[in-house]
Design a protein around this motif. Structure first.
Motif, PDB file in Angstrom:
ATOM      1  N   ALA A   1     -37.287 -22.113   3.135  1.00  0.00           N
ATOM      2  CA  ALA A   1     -38.330 -21.609   4.042  1.00  0.00           C
ATOM      3  C   ALA A   1     -38.138 -20.126   4.312  1.00  0.00           C
ATOM      4  CB  ALA A   1     -38.310 -22.414   5.347  1.00  0.00           C
ATOM      5  N   LEU A   2     -36.883 -19.709   4.483  1.00  0.00           N
ATOM      6  CA  LEU A   2     -36.621 -18.287   4.728  1.00  0.00           C
ATOM      7  C   LEU A   2     -36.961 -17.443   3.506  1.00  0.00           C
ATOM      8  CD1 LEU A   2     -33.291 -18.414   6.743  1.00  0.00           C
ATOM      9  CD2 LEU A   2     -35.483 -17.531   7.543  1.00  0.00           C
TER      10      LEU A   2
ATOM     11  N   GLU B   1     -30.397  -5.018  13.952  1.00  0.00           N
ATOM     12  CA  GLU B   1     -31.851  -5.225  14.066  1.00  0.00           C
ATOM     13  C   GLU B   1     -32.188  -6.649  14.516  1.00  0.00           C
ATOM     14  OE1 GLU B   1     -34.320  -3.125  13.863  1.00  0.00           O
ATOM     15  OE2 GLU B   1     -33.165  -1.380  13.216  1.00  0.00           O
ATOM     16  N   LYS B   2     -31.512  -7.621  13.943  1.00  0.00           N
ATOM     17  CA  LYS B   2     -31.803  -9.023  14.285  1.00  0.00           C
ATOM     18  C   LYS B   2     -31.378  -9.339  15.717  1.00  0.00           C
ATOM     19  CE  LYS B   2     -33.047 -10.331   9.981  1.00  0.00           C
ATOM     20  NZ  LYS B   2     -33.890  -9.277   9.481  1.00  0.00           N
ATOM     21  N   ARG B   3     -30.259  -8.750  16.154  1.00  0.00           N
ATOM     22  CA  ARG B   3     -29.845  -8.961  17.551  1.00  0.00           C
ATOM     23  C   ARG B   3     -30.856  -8.348  18.513  1.00  0.00           C
ATOM     24  NH1 ARG B   3     -23.346  -8.628  18.464  1.00  0.00           N
ATOM     25  NH2 ARG B   3     -22.822 -10.382  17.146  1.00  0.00           N
ATOM     26  N   ALA B   4     -31.360  -7.168  18.156  1.00  0.00           N
ATOM     27  CA  ALA B   4     -32.363  -6.521  19.013  1.00  0.00           C
ATOM     28  C   ALA B   4     -33.646  -7.358  19.054  1.00  0.00           C
ATOM     29  CB  ALA B   4     -32.654  -5.114  18.498  1.00  0.00           C
ATOM     30  N   GLU B   5     -34.049  -7.901  17.902  1.00  0.00           N
ATOM     31  CA  GLU B   5     -35.240  -8.766  17.863  1.00  0.00           C
ATOM     32  C   GLU B   5     -35.036 -10.005  18.729  1.00  0.00           C
ATOM     33  OE1 GLU B   5     -36.356  -7.782  13.200  1.00  0.00           O
ATOM     34  OE2 GLU B   5     -36.159  -9.863  13.845  1.00  0.00           O
ATOM     35  N   LEU B   6     -33.857 -10.610  18.608  1.00  0.00           N
ATOM     36  CA  LEU B   6     -33.565 -11.817  19.378  1.00  0.00           C
ATOM     37  C   LEU B   6     -33.585 -11.501  20.874  1.00  0.00           C
ATOM     38  CD1 LEU B   6     -32.875 -14.809  18.915  1.00  0.00           C
ATOM     39  CD2 LEU B   6     -30.467 -14.179  19.115  1.00  0.00           C
ATOM     40  N   ALA B   7     -33.036 -10.359  21.244  1.00  0.00           N
ATOM     41  CA  ALA B   7     -33.028  -9.969  22.665  1.00  0.00           C
ATOM     42  C   ALA B   7     -34.444  -9.781  23.182  1.00  0.00           C
ATOM     43  CB  ALA B   7     -32.210  -8.685  22.843  1.00  0.00           C
ATOM     44  N   ARG B   8     -35.331  -9.197  22.367  1.00  0.00           N
ATOM     45  CA  ARG B   8     -36.728  -9.021  22.794  1.00  0.00           C
ATOM     46  C   ARG B   8     -37.422 -10.374  22.974  1.00  0.00           C
ATOM     47  NH1 ARG B   8     -36.394  -4.517  19.259  1.00  0.00           N
ATOM     48  NH2 ARG B   8     -37.179  -5.729  17.509  1.00  0.00           N
ATOM     49  N   ILE B   9     -37.151 -11.293  22.047  1.00  0.00           N
ATOM     50  CA  ILE B   9     -37.754 -12.628  22.164  1.00  0.00           C
ATOM     51  C   ILE B   9     -37.222 -13.338  23.406  1.00  0.00           C
ATOM     52  CG2 ILE B   9     -37.941 -14.904  21.078  1.00  0.00           C
ATOM     53  CD1 ILE B   9     -37.715 -13.452  18.341  1.00  0.00           C
ATOM     54  N   GLU B  10     -35.905 -13.246  23.632  1.00  0.00           N
ATOM     55  CA  GLU B  10     -35.305 -13.896  24.805  1.00  0.00           C
ATOM     56  C   GLU B  10     -35.888 -13.326  26.091  1.00  0.00           C
ATOM     57  OE1 GLU B  10     -30.880 -15.198  23.220  1.00  0.00           O
ATOM     58  OE2 GLU B  10     -31.142 -13.172  24.024  1.00  0.00           O
ATOM     59  N   GLU B  11     -36.089 -12.015  26.093  1.00  0.00           N
ATOM     60  CA  GLU B  11     -36.640 -11.383  27.292  1.00  0.00           C
ATOM     61  C   GLU B  11     -38.070 -11.855  27.530  1.00  0.00           C
ATOM     62  OE1 GLU B  11     -35.849  -7.166  27.617  1.00  0.00           O
ATOM     63  OE2 GLU B  11     -37.770  -6.887  28.618  1.00  0.00           O
TER      64      GLU B  11
ATOM     65  N   ASP C   1     -32.252 -18.096  26.997  1.00  0.00           N
ATOM     66  CA  ASP C   1     -31.184 -17.778  26.047  1.00  0.00           C
ATOM     67  C   ASP C   1     -31.408 -18.564  24.763  1.00  0.00           C
ATOM     68  OD1 ASP C   1     -28.840 -17.173  24.730  1.00  0.00           O
ATOM     69  OD2 ASP C   1     -27.558 -18.361  26.050  1.00  0.00           O
ATOM     70  N   LEU C   2     -31.467 -17.859  23.627  1.00  0.00           N
ATOM     71  CA  LEU C   2     -31.712 -18.529  22.345  1.00  0.00           C
ATOM     72  C   LEU C   2     -30.428 -18.682  21.527  1.00  0.00           C
ATOM     73  CD1 LEU C   2     -35.076 -16.815  21.356  1.00  0.00           C
ATOM     74  CD2 LEU C   2     -34.741 -19.140  22.193  1.00  0.00           C
ATOM     75  N   GLY C   3     -29.272 -18.418  22.149  1.00  0.00           N
ATOM     76  CA  GLY C   3     -27.994 -18.572  21.449  1.00  0.00           C
ATOM     77  C   GLY C   3     -27.797 -20.004  20.979  1.00  0.00           C
ATOM     78  N   GLY C   4     -27.431 -20.174  19.709  1.00  0.00           N
ATOM     79  CA  GLY C   4     -27.191 -21.502  19.154  1.00  0.00           C
ATOM     80  C   GLY C   4     -28.452 -22.243  18.729  1.00  0.00           C
ATOM     81  N   THR C   5     -29.600 -21.600  18.828  1.00  0.00           N
ATOM     82  CA  THR C   5     -30.861 -22.262  18.435  1.00  0.00           C
ATOM     83  C   THR C   5     -31.195 -21.964  16.974  1.00  0.00           C
ATOM     84  OG1 THR C   5     -32.247 -20.386  19.038  1.00  0.00           O
ATOM     85  CG2 THR C   5     -31.748 -21.984  20.796  1.00  0.00           C
ATOM     86  N   ALA C   6     -32.225 -22.634  16.486  1.00  0.00           N
ATOM     87  CA  ALA C   6     -32.686 -22.408  15.117  1.00  0.00           C
ATOM     88  C   ALA C   6     -33.167 -20.968  14.941  1.00  0.00           C
ATOM     89  CB  ALA C   6     -33.799 -23.390  14.767  1.00  0.00           C
ATOM     90  N   VAL C   7     -33.719 -20.383  15.979  1.00  0.00           N
ATOM     91  CA  VAL C   7     -34.194 -18.992  15.897  1.00  0.00           C
ATOM     92  C   VAL C   7     -33.019 -18.070  15.593  1.00  0.00           C
ATOM     93  CG1 VAL C   7     -35.254 -17.087  17.176  1.00  0.00           C
ATOM     94  CG2 VAL C   7     -36.136 -19.421  17.456  1.00  0.00           C
TER      95      VAL C   7
ATOM     96  N   LYS D   1     -32.250 -16.007  11.977  1.00  0.00           N
ATOM     97  CA  LYS D   1     -32.056 -14.551  11.914  1.00  0.00           C
ATOM     98  C   LYS D   1     -30.737 -14.223  11.212  1.00  0.00           C
ATOM     99  CE  LYS D   1     -35.216 -13.041  15.379  1.00  0.00           C
ATOM    100  NZ  LYS D   1     -36.177 -12.666  14.354  1.00  0.00           N
ATOM    101  N   ALA D   2     -29.703 -15.007  11.456  1.00  0.00           N
ATOM    102  CA  ALA D   2     -28.419 -14.791  10.786  1.00  0.00           C
ATOM    103  C   ALA D   2     -28.552 -15.066   9.286  1.00  0.00           C
ATOM    104  CB  ALA D   2     -27.351 -15.683  11.411  1.00  0.00           C
ATOM    105  N   ALA D   3     -29.256 -16.124   8.922  1.00  0.00           N
ATOM    106  CA  ALA D   3     -29.442 -16.439   7.499  1.00  0.00           C
ATOM    107  C   ALA D   3     -30.295 -15.374   6.819  1.00  0.00           C
ATOM    108  CB  ALA D   3     -30.086 -17.812   7.348  1.00  0.00           C
ATOM    109  N   ALA D   4     -31.312 -14.884   7.511  1.00  0.00           N
ATOM    110  CA  ALA D   4     -32.158 -13.822   6.948  1.00  0.00           C
ATOM    111  C   ALA D   4     -31.330 -12.570   6.694  1.00  0.00           C
ATOM    112  CB  ALA D   4     -33.322 -13.516   7.886  1.00  0.00           C
ATOM    113  N   ARG D   5     -30.411 -12.287   7.601  1.00  0.00           N
ATOM    114  CA  ARG D   5     -29.510 -11.135   7.409  1.00  0.00           C
ATOM    115  C   ARG D   5     -28.703 -11.303   6.124  1.00  0.00           C
ATOM    116  NH1 ARG D   5     -25.334 -10.844  11.934  1.00  0.00           N
ATOM    117  NH2 ARG D   5     -24.368 -12.447  10.673  1.00  0.00           N
ATOM    118  N   GLY D   6     -28.220 -12.497   5.862  1.00  0.00           N
ATOM    119  CA  GLY D   6     -27.470 -12.753   4.630  1.00  0.00           C
ATOM    120  C   GLY D   6     -28.325 -12.571   3.389  1.00  0.00           C
TER     121      GLY D   6
END
Length: 189
Positions: free
Chosen positions: A7-8, A77-87, A92-98, A102-107
């Motif tokens: 999917a990614l 970049e992915k951490r900043a995106e995640l922080a914007r979504i969380e805000e 808190d989206l830590g440990g979620t599929a989101v 983002k970590a897999a996309a980085r890879g």
């Protein structure tokens, strides 16, 4: 796991970023290889295997650079995106599929970034494996420059085809850089 990875890989955002890194770093690799093989020829290297060894060293360096730099860039970049979504979601989206996506996309982005220069350097080096048998150093160098120029052409043609440009014009614009690198090296070498 493979379903999420698939999917990614189909995700337009992940593909677009990966494509940019692959093409940009592959372009760098091809031009680096053109400079390297002309430099080897002009300095009198007589063995094709020596050119291959030098080129593999350059490939290791640029591939490592491509993977490492993009890994760190995309982490931020992915951490900043995640922080914007969380805000925006006030959660808190830590440990979620989101977060995992983002970590897999980085890879995937980092792998594409490293693969570009590897292709851009290794493919033009192939003629040097035939030196002493099928090719002389002069012909191997010419074939290598041809392959090294063909890689940017194919990148340009592909990018032109996905952006509604004339693919051959876009390809020629990219290939011109390979010709320029060869000319400058011959002029000042």
């Amino acid at each position: 796991m493979f379903g999420r990875l698939g999917a990614l890989l189909r995700d337009d955002r992940v593909r677009a970023i990966s494509r940019r890194y692959f093409v940009s770093n592959g372009f760098d690799g091809a031009l680096t290889c053109i400079g390297l093989v002309i430099g080897a020829y002009l300095t009198g290297v007589t063995e094709g295997l020596t050119v291959v060894k030098i080129g593999v060293g350059a490939a290791v360096g640029l591939t490592t650079s491509g993977v490492w730099s993009v890994w760190e860039i995309e982490r931020a970049e992915k951490r900043a995106e995640l922080a914007r979504i969380e805000e925006a979601m006030l959660t808190d989206l830590g440990g979620t599929a989101v977060e995992r996506d983002k970590a897999a996309a980085r890879g995937i982005n980092a792998a594409a970034s490293g693969l570009g220069p590897l292709v851009g350097i290794v493919v033009p080096l192939l003629p040097f494996l035939a030196v002493g048998g099928l090719l002389s150093m002069t012909w191997a160098t010419l074939a290598s420059v041809g392959l090294g120029t063909g890689i940017p052409f194919s990148f340009g043609a592909y990018m032109g085809s996905i952006s509604d440009q004339r693919w051959y014009v876009a390809g020629l614009r990219m290939a011109l850089a390979g010709v320029a690198v060869a000319a400058v090296n011959l002029l000042f070498g």
